[in-house]
Every structure is written in structure tokens, then in C-alpha cells.
Motif scaffolding. Structure first.
Motif, PDB file in Angstrom:
ATOM      1  N   ALA A 509       0.805  -1.226   0.000  1.00  0.00           N
ATOM      2  CA  ALA A 509       0.000   0.000   0.000  1.00  0.00           C
ATOM      3  C   ALA A 509       0.836   1.272   0.000  1.00  0.00           C
ATOM      4  O   ALA A 509       0.503   2.221  -0.700  1.00  0.00           O
ATOM      5  CB  ALA A 509      -0.943   0.003   1.210  1.00  0.00           C
ATOM      6  N   GLN A 510       1.903   1.317   0.805  1.00  0.00           N
ATOM      7  CA  GLN A 510       2.678   2.547   0.917  1.00  0.00           C
ATOM      8  C   GLN A 510       4.172   2.228   0.899  1.00  0.00           C
ATOM      9  O   GLN A 510       4.625   1.256   1.513  1.00  0.00           O
ATOM     10  CB  GLN A 510       2.325   3.296   2.205  1.00  0.00           C
ATOM     11  N   LEU A 511       4.911   3.090   0.195  1.00  0.00           N
ATOM     12  CA  LEU A 511       6.359   2.931   0.084  1.00  0.00           C
ATOM     13  C   LEU A 511       7.024   4.240   0.481  1.00  0.00           C
ATOM     14  O   LEU A 511       6.688   5.297  -0.038  1.00  0.00           O
ATOM     15  CB  LEU A 511       6.729   2.546  -1.355  1.00  0.00           C
ATOM     16  N   TRP A 512       7.960   4.148   1.422  1.00  0.00           N
ATOM     17  CA  TRP A 512       8.712   5.308   1.906  1.00  0.00           C
ATOM     18  C   TRP A 512      10.190   5.029   1.704  1.00  0.00           C
ATOM     19  O   TRP A 512      10.681   3.941   2.008  1.00  0.00           O
ATOM     20  CB  TRP A 512       8.401   5.533   3.381  1.00  0.00           C
ATOM     21  N   ILE A 513      10.924   6.020   1.182  1.00  0.00           N
ATOM     22  CA  ILE A 513      12.340   5.831   0.853  1.00  0.00           C
ATOM     23  C   ILE A 513      13.148   6.988   1.416  1.00  0.00           C
ATOM     24  O   ILE A 513      12.833   8.156   1.175  1.00  0.00           O
ATOM     25  CB  ILE A 513      12.542   5.765  -0.673  1.00  0.00           C
ATOM     26  N   ALA A 514      14.178   6.661   2.172  1.00  0.00           N
ATOM     27  CA  ALA A 514      15.100   7.674   2.691  1.00  0.00           C
ATOM     28  C   ALA A 514      16.220   7.861   1.677  1.00  0.00           C
ATOM     29  O   ALA A 514      16.853   6.890   1.250  1.00  0.00           O
ATOM     30  CB  ALA A 514      15.662   7.241   4.040  1.00  0.00           C
ATOM     31  N   CYS A 515      16.469   9.109   1.296  1.00  0.00           N
ATOM     32  CA  CYS A 515      17.433   9.399   0.230  1.00  0.00           C
ATOM     33  C   CYS A 515      18.411  10.496   0.630  1.00  0.00           C
ATOM     34  O   CYS A 515      18.003  11.552   1.117  1.00  0.00           O
ATOM     35  CB  CYS A 515      16.704   9.875  -1.028  1.00  0.00           C
ATOM     36  N   GLY A 516      19.677  10.238   0.363  1.00  0.00           N
ATOM     37  CA  GLY A 516      20.669  11.293   0.441  1.00  0.00           C
ATOM     38  C   GLY A 516      20.761  11.986  -0.914  1.00  0.00           C
ATOM     39  O   GLY A 516      20.223  11.499  -1.915  1.00  0.00           O
ATOM     40  N   PRO A 517      21.455  13.117  -0.982  1.00  0.00           N
ATOM     41  CA  PRO A 517      21.547  13.875  -2.247  1.00  0.00           C
ATOM     42  C   PRO A 517      22.117  13.052  -3.393  1.00  0.00           C
ATOM     43  O   PRO A 517      21.603  13.106  -4.511  1.00  0.00           O
ATOM     44  CB  PRO A 517      22.473  15.045  -1.883  1.00  0.00           C
ATOM     45  N   ASP A 518      23.166  12.289  -3.130  1.00  0.00           N
ATOM     46  CA  ASP A 518      23.786  11.510  -4.203  1.00  0.00           C
ATOM     47  C   ASP A 518      22.835  10.422  -4.705  1.00  0.00           C
ATOM     48  O   ASP A 518      22.810  10.107  -5.899  1.00  0.00           O
ATOM     49  CB  ASP A 518      25.089  10.873  -3.709  1.00  0.00           C
ATOM     50  N   THR A 519      22.064   9.846  -3.790  1.00  0.00           N
ATOM     51  CA  THR A 519      21.110   8.809  -4.182  1.00  0.00           C
ATOM     52  C   THR A 519      20.003   9.393  -5.052  1.00  0.00           C
ATOM     53  O   THR A 519      19.569   8.784  -6.036  1.00  0.00           O
ATOM     54  CB  THR A 519      20.498   8.141  -2.941  1.00  0.00           C
ATOM     55  N   ARG A 520      19.564  10.602  -4.706  1.00  0.00           N
ATOM     56  CA  ARG A 520      18.533  11.249  -5.525  1.00  0.00           C
ATOM     57  C   ARG A 520      19.038  11.487  -6.955  1.00  0.00           C
ATOM     58  O   ARG A 520      18.306  11.289  -7.925  1.00  0.00           O
ATOM     59  CB  ARG A 520      18.131  12.584  -4.887  1.00  0.00           C
ATOM     60  N   HIS A 521      20.281  11.931  -7.074  1.00  0.00           N
ATOM     61  CA  HIS A 521      20.852  12.161  -8.406  1.00  0.00           C
ATOM     62  C   HIS A 521      20.926  10.851  -9.187  1.00  0.00           C
ATOM     63  O   HIS A 521      20.628  10.817 -10.396  1.00  0.00           O
ATOM     64  CB  HIS A 521      22.243  12.787  -8.288  1.00  0.00           C
ATOM     65  N   MET A 522      21.319   9.786  -8.499  1.00  0.00           N
ATOM     66  CA  MET A 522      21.420   8.493  -9.174  1.00  0.00           C
ATOM     67  C   MET A 522      20.052   8.006  -9.638  1.00  0.00           C
ATOM     68  O   MET A 522      19.902   7.485 -10.752  1.00  0.00           O
ATOM     69  CB  MET A 522      22.063   7.462  -8.234  1.00  0.00           C
ATOM     70  N   LEU A 523      19.031   8.186  -8.792  1.00  0.00           N
ATOM     71  CA  LEU A 523      17.677   7.789  -9.179  1.00  0.00           C
ATOM     72  C   LEU A 523      17.199   8.594 -10.395  1.00  0.00           C
ATOM     73  O   LEU A 523      16.544   8.061 -11.302  1.00  0.00           O
ATOM     74  CB  LEU A 523      16.711   7.978  -8.009  1.00  0.00           C
ATOM     75  N   LYS A 524      17.532   9.881 -10.404  1.00  0.00           N
ATOM     76  CA  LYS A 524      17.154  10.718 -11.544  1.00  0.00           C
ATOM     77  C   LYS A 524      17.803  10.201 -12.821  1.00  0.00           C
ATOM     78  O   LYS A 524      17.157  10.114 -13.883  1.00  0.00           O
ATOM     79  CB  LYS A 524      17.572  12.163 -11.283  1.00  0.00           C
ATOM     80  N   ASP A 525      19.079   9.809 -12.735  1.00  0.00           N
ATOM     81  CA  ASP A 525      19.777   9.273 -13.897  1.00  0.00           C
ATOM     82  C   ASP A 525      19.151   7.959 -14.356  1.00  0.00           C
ATOM     83  O   ASP A 525      19.034   7.690 -15.563  1.00  0.00           O
ATOM     84  CB  ASP A 525      21.257   9.049 -13.573  1.00  0.00           C
ATOM     85  N   LEU A 526      18.756   7.126 -13.384  1.00  0.00           N
ATOM     86  CA  LEU A 526      18.118   5.858 -13.731  1.00  0.00           C
ATOM     87  C   LEU A 526      16.814   6.101 -14.477  1.00  0.00           C
ATOM     88  O   LEU A 526      16.503   5.430 -15.467  1.00  0.00           O
ATOM     89  CB  LEU A 526      17.855   5.031 -12.474  1.00  0.00           C
ATOM     90  N   GLY A 527      16.036   7.046 -13.978  1.00  0.00           N
ATOM     91  CA  GLY A 527      14.775   7.367 -14.626  1.00  0.00           C
ATOM     92  C   GLY A 527      14.980   7.863 -16.044  1.00  0.00           C
ATOM     93  O   GLY A 527      14.240   7.490 -16.967  1.00  0.00           O
ATOM     94  N   MET A 528      15.988   8.702 -16.255  1.00  0.00           N
ATOM     95  CA  MET A 528      16.276   9.215 -17.595  1.00  0.00           C
ATOM     96  C   MET A 528      16.732   8.081 -18.512  1.00  0.00           C
ATOM     97  O   MET A 528      16.359   8.035 -19.698  1.00  0.00           O
ATOM     98  CB  MET A 528      17.354  10.300 -17.519  1.00  0.00           C
ATOM     99  N   ALA A 529      17.520   7.153 -17.987  1.00  0.00           N
ATOM    100  CA  ALA A 529      18.001   6.028 -18.790  1.00  0.00           C
ATOM    101  C   ALA A 529      16.839   5.160 -19.259  1.00  0.00           C
ATOM    102  O   ALA A 529      16.797   4.707 -20.411  1.00  0.00           O
ATOM    103  CB  ALA A 529      19.002   5.200 -17.988  1.00  0.00           C
TER     104      ALA A 529
END
Length: 538
Positions: A509-529
Motif C-alpha cells: 500500500a505505501q512505500l517510503w524511501i530515505a534518500c541522500g543527495p547523491d542517491t537522488r541524483h542516481m535515481l534521476k539518472d536511472l529514470g532518464m536512462a
């Protein structure tokens, strides 16, 4: 005649019901459907109502009440069971059948409309396979099938025909035959609200599943058990593969020996508890040597992508009668990026196994995750989880945290928010991407002293009111209402989307994710890929 479930449960102790079950199944009727052990959610005179069999036919909705063994009537009161151990006094079987019929009519009328308005006739038939009840004023001959007329099941079809003619005359407003579309609606209305098959509420008590209600797709897969000795079911996370594997194991255990195996030790521990009331041997792959030289009539392999090497298939080959070429087996696997150890999946092994079994897949109906979770997983991994049928939910939530201490503070704040909203701690699992408690940010949580390690408590009752913590690999094959992912750093995402895929798809039902700045950048790159890859395929 088709009957649901197609195999009678081991929990059915009544030999009379078993006899009627087999006799119904043997009737050559492609249009009718019989439902066994239909539980009514409400009954005006009883705490729990149950109908032994409901038969949906083109010309009648028939309710069958079965009374096995000795039946007695004394001073107008009815007793059932052997002398000295009679169960009663109770109402007559005819009153029970009549009451169940009217309660069912009332319940299903809420879902599909008043049956009389639809022109659907209904009636009941009482069967005593072992005795003959003398004729009384309480019933008409057409409403009753005695042991003599039943004749071990050989007279059931004739008894149903006689009851149909009788009740058709009683229901003068009937418009028959009832259309196939309406009969399908009636059948689909019964499934969610009545206990038609042994469901996961009663057996998977430690894994609250969103896919308890059988989808049409899943039912069709279970029907394949009847006609195919070797099956390969594929589908993404959340499509009900483990549920189907467990149900298949139960059904096959009634006719032979069954081995259920998987790579995960925690999943095997859980499934051992789920299948505890059935004659099924459950072992993780690493412990298969415990069966010695024994071979089984049926082999069921869950999360088979984790065992897809030629060496491992060789081990499994020796455990099923007839081997993989001619034995009876089911392999459940997810071909998305879910393999936690890349060397566990060998494409050559898959090419060897695939032609040996009847394939089905990929299963398209995701009955675990919300629409938001399915979309988020696809956005960052490109994995296809099928069509989300669990419905809409809350958006996936990302919270910023620069240090382990900040991550623990953010986690505590979110868990407290959930508790205030009435969510039980047992419905929340904290997944660690690192998988190491000694370095996990959860150690800094205010609740650290009361967090249960999932690997220690799986298969027990100790998680009833506790927050659980797990590595991603140990939680594979499991799920919970809320999942909080912590200890996620960019190194976990470099060239490896499997951990992300498994972790995110554990949340119902619910997903919560703790992210540091570098992890957010990596996720953004993954999404773009993923986006660029999909654009390139168009």
C-alpha cells in the motif's frame, strides 16, 4: 460439471460431502458450475452460515444440503451423528437448506440485483448418502435424495433433474434459461464475499495478502493443473505466483507426495507454516540434501529465477519422479530484474527448461501493489509488473537524509505518523539496502530496542505488534502493507537494479524511501536512462 475448487480440501472431513463432490464433478455438464462449502458473511439466525454446495445452472440456482452418517428425529427435533455422540438438537436439514437459500438470495441480490427481478429460479435439495429418511409432511419427494436414490452418486444427476423440474414449477415468475452473462455475474459476485476455496485469510495468517481474492487469470492457471503435467508460470512481482504455488501444492498433496522448494530460507520457513496442515515437504534449495535419495510425485519451485543454473536444475531433476523431462512439476519465475545474485541465473538453463513445460505468461494482473508503486518501479527500473489491480494508493514518498542519524529521525517521524493514523507496527517493515544491522541507520532509531529482525521471527507469532527490520534478500517473496527503505546509497544502484526492484515491490500500500543527495541524483539518472531506452524502442 466444473466445480470450485477443483480439488476438495483436506479440511473437509465429511465423507458424504466428498462423495457428493466427486459425483457432481462426474456429471457431464459444461454449462453448470458447482461451488463447494459456501460461507455466508451474515445469517439472520446464526453467527456463521454455510451452504454445502451451490450449483449455478441455466435452469435453476440449486442449494444442496448434505447430511452424512446417522440422522435421527425424536420428538420433532433432529440429531446428527452416531448414537451416544449425537450433535443436536438442531433444525431439520430441509429448514437448514431453505434458510441458507433465502440468505444467499438476499446477499447475492445486493450485488447483482434481486434474483426474482432477473427471473432466476432457486430451490434446494437435501441429500443423505447413507440413510433413507421416511416421507413426512416437511418435504416433497423432489426436494430430497435418499441413500437408495443417490446410489453412491450414480443417482445424483437424476435427482438434480427432478429437483429442477419441481422448483421450476414453484418459481412461476422464472425466465429460463438464465443467460450465460448473468450466471457469470453471479459467480463473480460470490467469489469476493463467500469462501469458495480455502483462502489466504485462514492459511496465510502471517502474510497479509492483497491478492486473497482469486482473479479470473489465477483461477484459469489453477485449472491448468488438471491437464498439464509440467507448467512454467512467469510474471512480475505481485502477480500472485507464490499464492498460486501454495494453492497448487495443497491440491496436489491430495493425490501424491509434493516437494516445495525455493532459494530463500525465510520464504521456505514461511511456506512451511502455510502448508503445515498438508502433506507437503518444504525445504530451501540449500537443504534439499535432507531428503536423501527420495523422489516426489510433484515438484513446485517458487522464485525459480534464483535457481536457474544447469547445476541446480540437475539437483531438481533427481528429486521428481520421471525427472524434468517426464515428471510433474511447476516452475514459478520472474524474468524481470529481480535476481539478487547475477550468477544465479543462466540463460542456457532457461533455454533448456523452457521447452519441457507448458508456458504461461507473463501474468498481467498485479494484485499486490498500488498503481503508484507499479508506476514508480517501472519509472526507475523499466520492469513490467503488469496491470495494477490493487487500486489507487498514496504517492511513493521520498524523504531527504544526509546522515544515518538524520535517516533514523526521518524514519521515526514517518512511523509515528502512520501509528497516529491507526496503522499497526506489525504492518510496517524496514528494509535495509545494505542488509547489515551493525551499520544500519535503524540502530539510531528511538524504536531500535523494540525492532524485530525478520529473519529471526519469520514463521512465528513474535511479530504481532512489532516493527520488523530485514535485508532485502531475506524479504524476497514476502510483503507488507508499508515498506520503508533505508541505507540506500549510490553504490547499491550502480549496474544493479535488482535490489531496488525487489525492495520497492514488497510494499502493498505505501512505500517510503530515505534518500541522500547523491542517491537522488542516481535515481534521476536511472529514470532518464529508462525513458531514453523506451523512446529508442518506439
Amino acid at each position: 460439471m466444473r466445480i470450485i475448487p477443483s480439488e476438495i480440501s483436506n479440511n473437509t472431513r465429511s465423507q458424504a460431502e466428498r462423495s457428493v463432490f466427486a459425483a457432481l464433478k462426474a456429471i457431464p455438464d459444461d454449462e453448470s458450475v458447482a461451488l463447494h462449502s459456501v460461507h455466508l458473511p451474515r445469517h439472520r439466525r446464526k453467527r456463521v452460515g454455510e451452504i454445502d454446495f451451490v450449483v449455478i445452472m441455466p435452469d435453476l440456482l440449486l442449494f444442496i444440503e448434505v447430511k452424512g452418517g446417522q440422522v435421527q428425529q425424536r420428538d420433532g427435533k433432529w440429531y446428527y451423528g452416531p448414537p451416544g455422540r449425537e450433535d443436536g438438537p438442531k433444525e431439520s436439514p430441509f429448514a437448514q437448506a431453505n434458510g441458507g437459500m433465502h440468505e444467499f438470495d438476499r446477499e447475492i441480490g445486493v450485488l447483482v440485483g434481486n434474483l426474482r427481478d432477473h427471473g432466476v429460479p432457486s430451490g434446494y435439495l437435501v441429500i443423505t448418502p447413507d440413510v433413507d429418511i421416511p416421507r413426512t409432511t416437511e418435504f416433497e419427494p423432489q426436494q430430497y435424495l435418499s441413500a437408495t436414490a443417490y446410489d453412491g452418486g450414480r443417482g445424483l444427476a437424476q435427482g438434480i433433474e427432478r429437483a429442477t423440474r419441481f422448483w421450476s414449477a414453484q418459481n412461476r415468475w422464472a425466465r429460463t434459461p438464465v443467460s450465460a452473462a448473468l450466471r457469470k455475474r453471479m459467480l463473480e459476485a460470490v467469489r469476493p464475499d463467500f469462501d469458495l476455496v480455502p483462502n489466504l485469510h485462514s492459511r496465510l495468517t502471517h502474510l497479509e495478502a492483497a491478492f486473497e481474492r482469486l482473479t479470473d487469470e489465477q483461477l484459469a492457471r489453477l485449472d491448468d493443473l488438471e491437464s498439464n503435467a509440467r507448467l512454467i508460470w512467469t510474471g512480475g512481482a505481485g502477480t500472485g505466483k507464490t499464492f498460486l504455488a501454495a494453492e497448487a501444492a495443497r491440491r496436489k498433496s491430495t493425490t501424491g507426495s509434493v516437494l516445495f522448494t525455493c532459494a530463500s530460507t525465510t520464504l521456505a520457513t514461511h511456506m512451511r507454516q502455510v502448508l503445515a496442515d498438508h502433506a507437503v515437504t518444504v525445504l530451501p534449495f540449500e537443504r534439499l540434501d535432507e531428503v536423501g535419495n527420495r523422489t516426489f510425485d510433484y515438484l513446485i519451485v517458487d522464485e525459480a529465477q534464483d535457481l536457474m543454473t544447469l547445476d541446480r536444475l540437475g539437483v531438481l531433476e533427481n528429486l521428481v519422479s520421471g525427472g524434468l523431462d517426464e515428471g510433474r512439476w511447476i516452475f514459478m519465475l520472474d524474468q524481470n530484474n529481480q535476481v539478487l545474485t547475477p550468477d544465479a541465473y543462466d540463460p542456457e538453463a532457461w533455454e533448456y527448461l523452457r521447452p519441457l513445460g507448458m508456458p504461461y505468461g507473463p501474468m498481467r494482473r498485479n494484485c499486490r501493489n498500488t498503481v503508484q508503486i507499479v508506476k514508480q518501479v517501472h519509472r526507475y527500473t523499466g520492469a513490467d509488473l503488469g496491470v495494477a489491480s490493487a487500486g489507487e494508493g498514496e504517492p511513493v514518498r521520498f524523504d531527504d537524509a544526509r546522515t544515518p542519524q538524520e535517516e533514523a529521525t526521518a524514519l521515526d517521524s514517518y512511523v509515528s505518523e502512520l501509528v497516529r493514523e491507526g496503522v499497526s507496527l506489525r504492518d510496517i517493515t524496514v528494509l535495509s539496502a545494505s542488509g547489515k544491522w551493525e551499520t544500519s541507520s535503524a540502530r539510531f532509531s528511538q524504536r531500535a530496542g523494540k525492532i524485530e529482525r525478520f529473519a529471526d521471527v519469520v514463521g512465528t507469532d513474535r511479530t504481532k505488534h512489532r516493527l520488523t527490520w530485514s535485508s532485502v534478500s531475506d524479504f524476497k517473496g514476502h510483503e507488507n502493507r508499508v515498506v520503508c527503505l533505508i541505507d540506500l546509497d549510490p553504490d547499491h544502484l550502480k549496474g544493479r537494479l535488482d535490489t531496488l526492484y525487489v525492495a520497492w515491490t514488497r510494499a502493498r500500500a505505501q512505500l517510503w524511501i530515505a534518500c541522500g543527495p547523491d542517491t537522488r541524483h542516481m535515481l534521476k539518472d536511472l529514470g532518464m536512462a529508462v525513458l531514453m531506452r523506451e523512446e529508442g524502442l518506439r
